[in-house]
Scaffold this motif. Structure first.
Motif, short mmCIF file in Angstrom:
data_model
loop_
_atom_site.label_atom_id
_atom_site.label_comp_id
_atom_site.label_asym_id
_atom_site.label_seq_id
_atom_site.Cartn_x
_atom_site.Cartn_y
_atom_site.Cartn_z
N GLY A 457 0.91 -1.04 0.16
CA GLY A 457 0.01 0.04 0.08
C GLY A 457 0.93 1.18 -0.01
O GLY A 457 2.01 1.19 -0.14
N ALA A 458 0.17 2.43 0.06
CA ALA A 458 0.68 3.64 -0.05
C ALA A 458 1.71 3.90 1.31
O ALA A 458 0.90 3.50 2.37
CB ALA A 458 -0.35 4.77 -0.19
N PHE A 459 2.93 4.37 1.03
CA PHE A 459 3.76 4.91 2.30
C PHE A 459 4.46 6.14 1.99
O PHE A 459 5.59 6.25 2.31
CB PHE A 459 4.65 3.70 2.53
N ALA A 460 3.72 7.04 1.26
CA ALA A 460 4.34 8.35 0.85
C ALA A 460 3.43 9.40 1.24
O ALA A 460 2.11 9.32 0.70
CB ALA A 460 4.96 8.46 -0.36
N GLN A 461 3.78 10.41 1.56
CA GLN A 461 2.70 11.70 2.02
C GLN A 461 2.28 12.24 0.65
O GLN A 461 2.98 12.51 -0.33
CB GLN A 461 3.53 12.77 2.90
N GLY A 462 0.94 12.60 0.43
CA GLY A 462 0.62 13.17 -0.73
C GLY A 462 0.52 12.36 -1.98
O GLY A 462 -0.07 12.82 -3.03
N MET A 463 0.87 10.94 -1.69
CA MET A 463 0.36 10.03 -3.00
C MET A 463 -0.99 9.71 -2.98
O MET A 463 -1.27 9.78 -4.33
CB MET A 463 1.28 8.78 -2.64
N ALA A 464 -1.68 9.58 -2.03
CA ALA A 464 -3.16 9.41 -2.24
C ALA A 464 -3.76 9.82 -0.94
O ALA A 464 -3.08 10.20 0.00
CB ALA A 464 -3.52 8.09 -2.54
N ASP A 465 -5.19 9.88 -0.95
CA ASP A 465 -5.82 10.05 0.25
C ASP A 465 -5.97 8.97 1.23
O ASP A 465 -6.71 8.35 1.32
CB ASP A 465 -7.21 10.85 0.12
N ASP A 466 -4.50 8.53 1.53
CA ASP A 466 -4.75 7.34 2.33
C ASP A 466 -3.76 7.38 3.87
O ASP A 466 -3.65 6.36 4.43
CB ASP A 466 -3.77 6.23 1.50
N GLU A 467 -3.87 8.61 4.49
CA GLU A 467 -3.62 8.85 5.59
C GLU A 467 -4.84 9.16 6.58
O GLU A 467 -5.62 9.87 6.35
CB GLU A 467 -2.74 9.94 5.75
N LYS A 468 -4.86 8.10 7.49
CA LYS A 468 -5.96 8.14 8.63
C LYS A 468 -5.55 8.64 10.03
O LYS A 468 -4.42 8.25 10.21
CB LYS A 468 -6.36 6.81 8.40
N MET A 469 -6.62 9.13 10.52
CA MET A 469 -6.25 9.43 12.00
C MET A 469 -6.57 8.29 12.78
O MET A 469 -7.61 7.50 12.80
CB MET A 469 -7.10 10.50 12.29
N THR A 470 -5.54 7.98 13.67
CA THR A 470 -5.49 6.85 14.77
C THR A 470 -5.35 7.31 16.03
O THR A 470 -5.02 8.60 16.31
CB THR A 470 -4.77 5.67 14.19
N PRO A 471 -5.65 6.69 17.07
CA PRO A 471 -4.98 6.82 18.56
C PRO A 471 -3.57 7.50 18.44
O PRO A 471 -3.33 8.18 19.40
CB PRO A 471 -5.36 5.83 19.37
N TYR A 472 -2.74 6.72 17.53
CA TYR A 472 -1.60 7.36 17.44
C TYR A 472 -1.06 8.21 16.58
O TYR A 472 0.07 8.64 16.20
CB TYR A 472 -0.40 6.09 16.96
N GLY A 473 -2.02 8.96 16.03
CA GLY A 473 -1.97 9.97 14.95
C GLY A 473 -2.31 9.65 13.62
O GLY A 473 -2.68 8.58 13.28
N LEU A 474 -1.85 10.35 12.74
CA LEU A 474 -1.90 10.00 11.10
C LEU A 474 -1.06 8.70 10.88
O LEU A 474 -0.10 8.35 11.43
CB LEU A 474 -1.37 11.03 10.12
N MET A 475 -1.66 7.69 10.30
CA MET A 475 -1.15 6.52 9.95
C MET A 475 -1.57 6.30 8.47
O MET A 475 -2.64 6.47 8.16
CB MET A 475 -1.59 5.24 10.88
N TYR A 476 -0.76 5.28 7.38
CA TYR A 476 -1.31 5.08 6.29
C TYR A 476 -2.35 3.96 6.44
O TYR A 476 -2.16 2.95 7.15
CB TYR A 476 -0.12 4.65 5.46
N GLY A 477 -3.25 4.11 5.42
CA GLY A 477 -4.30 2.95 5.56
C GLY A 477 -3.80 1.50 5.63
O GLY A 477 -4.75 0.73 6.28
N VAL A 478 -2.85 1.18 4.89
CA VAL A 478 -2.33 -0.08 4.81
C VAL A 478 -1.89 -0.77 6.40
O VAL A 478 -2.05 -1.87 6.82
CB VAL A 478 -1.30 -0.70 3.83
#
Length: 806
Positions: A457-478
Motif C-alpha cells: 500500500g501507499a507509504f508516501a505523503q501526498g501520494m493518495a488520500d490514504d492517511e488516516k487518523m488513529t489513536p497514534y496520530g496519522l497512519m497510512y491505511g495499509v
C-alpha cells in the motif's frame, strides 16, 4: 496529620447520601448520553500512547539492541510505495504492468513452501487501464500467483442506475471465486445498511484468492478505532408501488431467513424495514407514516395522461454480508474459509480450530501463539526453548454492528531502513524492481516472506488520500489494516470489563473519595483523591497493556471528582451555618473576641466535665427597691444595672449563662479553656463593685443597689443542654450549687464577695482575702472554708489572654 472534623459526630455518615446522589447522577448520564463514552475513547487513546512497542538498549555508539514486541505477529510484512519507490519509478499511479512485476517477484520462487501466505494489494482496480496490455499482464500475474487478495469499498448510497447491475455483478464474481458469509446469527436488520459497492473489474474478481471490504469506521472525533468484520450490503431486486402492492400483497414472496427484506426510504434517504409478514392492516398503518415521511411518486390515477395523484415506492432487497479484508486474510492464514466461521452479532465471530503452516516441514499444524521467545546465549545457541499457547479457536468480539475494536500496537512505521517501525516495512521497488526471469531454473529458493501476509500500500505523503487518523496520530491505511489483522492473528482483542464491574468500581471509588473528603482536612483529602486517581489511571493502563482489558476510567474518575467537590461544598456550607449558629448563640453570652476564638475552635457539643469558675450575683433588698418604683421604672432601672454588669463580665472574657430575675449567673473556663479563669472571675467581681459604686453615686438613695457575689471553682459539667428544639449553654453540678449558696451567704457575714476555698487555692498568691469561716452549706455534708475577697494587688486589668491551650 489529617484531623477528623468534630462536626461529623452529629451525622457521621452524611457523606453516604451525597456519594449516592453523585453515583446515581453519573449512572443516569451514562445511560442517557454519549458524553462519558466519548471521554472514555480519549482515555483509551491515552492508554495507547503509553504503550511501549519496542524497548531499545544502547550497547555502543551508533548501535542499539532492539527487542521486538511479542504481541506483534512476525508474519505481517508491509510493502510500502514509499518516497524511494516514487523516486525510482516516477509519479503515481504506476502502470498496472508495474504491479504485475511486483506480483511476479513473489510468485517466482522455486520452493512453493517458502512463498507468502497471502498477498494483499491495498489498491483499486475498478476501472479499465488505458492500456489493455497492462490489464492483461496484471490479470495473468494474479492468476499465476493464486494468493492475491483485492479489496472492495461499501458505500451508503446506491450506484447510478446505469452502473447498478455491473457493480453488483462484479461482487457476485468475487462470491463465486472466494465464497460468501452465510452463517449469520442475531438481529442483522440493526446493522448499518450499505446500498452501494465498488468492486474490482470482473476479470480480476474471478482471478483473486480472496476479497474483503476495506472500510474502517471513524468515531465522532474522526479517529479510526473500529473495523466492521462484516458489512451488510443491500442489493435491490425489485421495486413496488404501494397502491399496487396494497391490492395484491399476497403475491409478494419474501424470505427473511434468506436475508431478504422489504424497505422504504424517508425524505432524508434513511431506510426503514416493513414488518413481515405483510397484511392489509399493517400496510394501511404504514400508509400514515409514508404520507408523513416518505417522498411521493406522482401517478396518473385516471389514465388520461395527466398526473393527478401520488403513491410511494417499496423495495425488495437481498442482503449480502461482506467480510473485512483483514478477516479474509486471517482466514487464509488459519487455513479456513468463509464457510467455516460462525457470526453471532453483538457477540463474536468464531474461527474454529485455526491452523498455521510450518514452512520447514511443509505441513499445517494446530495454531499456537508464542508467549515467550527462546533464550539465546552469546554464541547464538538456544539455551531455553520458546513457550507457546495453543489456540483452539479464535473468537473475534464484535458489537451489534459487526465491528471489532482495533488493538493498535504502536505509532506509524517509517519506510526508512533506520526509522521506527511497529511493523516491518520494505520498499515496493525492492520487489518490483528485481523480477526473476520467467525461467523457473533461475528462480530463488526464497524471498524471505515464508508464510507471511504481505500487505502492499501507499507509504508516501501526498501520494493518495490514504492517511488516516488513529489513536497514534496519522497512519497510512495499509498499516491500519495491519493493526487490525494483528489483533486477530495474535488473539489480542480488546475486551471491556462487564458493566457490573465498572459500576462497582465507580461506586466504590465515589464512596471512598467521599469518605476521605468527609473525615480528613480538605488538603489531605485532595491529595488522597489525586493519588487515588493517578493510581487508578495507571492501573487501567497496565490492565490494558498486559491483558487488553478496558476498565472504564472516565466515569469513575468523574464520580470521584464530583464526590470530592460535593462533600467539600457541603462541609463549607455546613461550617458557615455552624459559624452563624455559634455567633448567634455565643454572641449573647461572651465577648466578640471570645466568639472569634470559638469560631476557630468550636466547642464540644453535649456536656463535658471541666475545671471552671462559676459566678453568682444577686441584689440585696430587691423587694424594697421594687416597692419604691413603678413596674416600668423598675424594668428600666434593672436594665441599666444588668447592662453595666454584663458589659463588665464580657470585658473579663466571662461567659454569661442566664438572668434569673435580678440574679446574674456566669462562668469562666468555657467554652474556651482559660488558665486564669479563677483570677478573671475575682477581678470581674471587684470591677463590678467599682462600676456599681459609681452608678450608685449618681442615683438617688431609693434607687441605689447593693449586691452579693459568690464565686466557686471546681469540676463542673458544661455544654448545650435541653432539647433539640430548645437548648441552653449552661453549667451543672455540685460545685455550681455551692457557688449559688455562697452568694446568699454574704447576708450572714455582711460581705459583698465570698469565694470558696477551691477558688482561693487557685488565686491565693495573687489576691488579698480574709478567711471568714468553715461552714456547712445546704446540700453539702463536708464543711467548706470561705473567704471574703478584698483586692487584687496587681490591679484589675483583664489582660489580653483569651484562652489557654496546651
Amino acid at each position: 496529620m489529617a484531623t477528623k472534623r468534630a462536626a461529623s459526630t452529629r451525622f457521621p455518615f452524611f457523606w453516604v447520601p451525597i456519594a449516592a446522589g453523585v453515583i446515581g447522577l453519573i449512572l443516569l448520564l451514562q445511560a442517557t448520553t454519549t458524553v462519558l463514552d466519548r471521554l472514555e475513547l480519549r482515555v483509551q487513546d491515552g492508554h495507547f500512547a503509553l504503550r511501549q512497542v519496542f524497548r531499545s538498549e544502547r550497547v555502543q555508539e551508533g548501535v542499539s539492541l532492539v527487542e521486538h514486541n511479542p504481541h506483534i505477529s512476525p508474519d505481517i510484512l508491509l510493502v510500502g510505495i514509499d518516497p524511494s519507490t516514487l523516486a525510482r519509478f516516477g509519479r503515481w499511479p504506476f502502470p498496472r504492468g508495474r504491479h504485475a512485476d511486483l506480483i511476479d517477484s513473489f510468485t517466482r520462487v522455486s520452493n512453493p513452501d517458502n512463498r507468502e501466505r497471502a498477498l494483499f494489494l491495498d489498491l483499486f482496480f475498478i476501472e479499465p487501464s488505458e492500456s489493455a496490455v497492462d490489464d492483461a499482464l496484471l490479470l495473468r500475474s494474479i492468476q499465476n500467483n493464486d494468493r492475491v487478495f483485492l479489496e472492495t469499498i461499501v458505500e451508503r448510497s446506491a450506484p447510478l442506475q446505469e452502473h447498478y447491475q455491473e457493480y453488483f455483478a462484479r461482487h457476485e464474481a468475487l462470491f463465486q471465486a472466494a465464497g460468501r458469509i452465510k452463517n449469520v446469527q442475531g438481529d442483522w436488520s440493526r446493522m448499518p445498511s450499505f446500498f452501494g459497492i465498488q468492486a474490482p473489474l470482473q476479470p480480476y474478481a474471478r482471478a483473486v484468492r480472496g476479497y474483503g471490504h476495506a472500510n474502517i469506521w471513524d468515531d465522532h472525533d474522526g479517529i479510526l478505532r473500529r473495523q466492521p468484520m462484516i458489512a451488510r450490503v443491500s442489493e435491490r431486486l425489485e421495486s413496488y408501488r404501494f397502491d399496487t402492492l396494497l391490492e395484491d400483497y399476497g403475491s409478494l414472496s419474501l424470505n427473511p431467513d434468506a436475508f431478504e427484506r422489504l424497505i422504504w426510504f424517508d425524505r432524508s434517504g434513511n431506510d426503514h424495514d416493513v414488518a413481515l409478514p405483510l397484511s392489509e392492516e399493517r400496510l394501511r398503518a404504514l400508509l400514515h407514516r409514508l404520507d408523513a415521511e416518505a417522498p411521493r411518486l406522482p401517478i396518473d390515477t385516471t389514465g388520461d395522461g395527466d398526473l393527478d395523484g401520488y403513491t410511494f415506492l417499496l423495495h425488495h432487497h437481498q442482503e449480502q454480508f461482506i467480510p473485512a479484508i483483514t478477516l479474509s486474510l486471517a482466514l487464509e492464514y488459519f487455513n479456513k474459509s468463509l464457510d467455516d466461521i460462525q457470526v453471532r452479532l453483538g457477540e463474536s465471530i468464531v474461527i474454529p480450530a485455526p491452523q498455521s503452516f510450518n514452512s520447514r516441514e511443509g505441513v499445517w499444524e494446530p495454531y499456537r501463539i508464542q508467549t515467550r521467545p527462546p533464550v539465546i546465549d552469546e554464541n547464538g545457541q538456544e539455551i531455553q526453548e520458546a513457550r507457546y499457547r495453543p489456540v483452539e479457536e479464535i473468537a473475534i468480539p464484535i458489537d451489534e454492528d459487526g465491528a471489532m475494536r482495533i488493538n493498535y500496537m504502536g505509532r506509524r512505521s517509517s519506510p526508512a531502513r533506520d526509522g521506527y517501525q511497529t511493523f516491518p516495512v520494505r520498499p515496493y521497488h525492492g520487489y518490483a524492481g528485481r523480477i526473476p526471469d520467467p525461467d523457473p531454473q533461475s528462480w530463488p529458493a526464497t524471498r524471505a516472506v515464508e508464510n507471511k501476509i504481505v500487505m502492499v500500500g501507499a507509504f508516501a505523503q501526498g501520494m493518495a488520500d490514504d492517511e488516516k487518523m488513529t489513536p497514534y496520530g496519522l497512519m497510512y491505511g495499509v498499516e491500519v489494516h495491519a493493526n487490525a489483522l494483528n489483533t486477530i492473528l495474535m488473539d489480542r482483542f480488546i475486551y471491556h470489563l462487564p458493566g457490573w464491574g465498572n459500576t462497582l468500581i465507580l461506586a466504590g471509588g465515589g464512596l471512598l473519595v467521599a469518605l476521605l473528603a468527609a473525615w480528613f482536612s480538605t488538603i489531605w483529602a485532595m491529595a488522597g483523591t489525586l493519588v487515588l486517581l493517578v493510581v487508578f489511571f495507571f492501573s487501567t493502563t497496565i490492565a490494558f497493556d498486559l491483558n487488553s482489558v478496558v476498565i472504564a476510567f472516565a466515569a469513575p474518575a468523574l464520580t470521584m471528582a464530583l464526590c470530592f467537590v460535593s462533600v467539600v461544598v457541603y462541609r463549607v456550607t455546613r461550617e458557615e451555618r455552624d459559624k452563624r449558629r455559634i455567633r448567634d448563640v455565643f454572641g449573647k453570652y461572651v465577648s466578640p473576641a471570645v466568639v472569634s476564638e470559638i469560631l476557630q475552635s468550636p466547642p464540644e457539643l453535649g456536656g463535658v466535665d471541666k475545671e471552671l469558675t462559676v459566678f453568682f450575683s444577686d441584689i440585696r433588698g430587691f423587694t424594697t427597691l421594687s416597692e419604691s418604683l413603678s413596674p416600668q421604672e423598675l424594668v428600666n432601672h434593672l436594665n441599666l444595672y444588668l447592662t453595666a454588669m454584663t458589659d463588665t463580665i464580657l470585658a473579663y472574657q466571662g461567659t454569661l449563662d442566664k438572668y434569673v430575675g435580678d440574679e446574674i449567673m456566669c462562668f469562666w473556663g468555657a467554652p474556651l479553656p482559660q488558665e486564669d479563669h479563677a483570677l478573671l472571675a475575682c477581678k470581674s467581681a471587684l470591677k463590678q463593685l467599682q462600676v456599681l459604686d459609681q452608678m450608685n453615686s449618681e442615683w438617688p438613695p431609693e434607687k441605689r443597689i447593693n449586691i452579693g457575689i459568690g464565686i466557686n471553682s471546681g469540676i463542673m459539667t458544661v455544654g448545650n443542654m435541653g432539647s433539640l428544639g430548645r437548648m441552653n449553654y449552661t453549667l451543672m453540678g455540685d460545685n455550681v450549687n455551692l457557688g449559688a449558696r455562697l452568694e446568699g451567704t454574704n447576708k450572714e457575714y455582711a460581705t459583698r464577695v465570698i469565694i470558696s476555698e477551691h477558688t482561693y487555692g487557685l488565686v491565693r498568691d495573687k489576691i488579698i482575702a480574709r478567711e471568714l469561716d468553715n461552714i456547712r452549706v445546704k446540700g453539702k455534708n463536708k464543711p467548706v472554708v470561705i473567704y471574703e475577697l478584698i483586692d487584687v494587688p496587681e490591679g484589675l486589668d483583664p489582660g489580653s489572654v483569651v484562652s489557654g491551650r496546651s
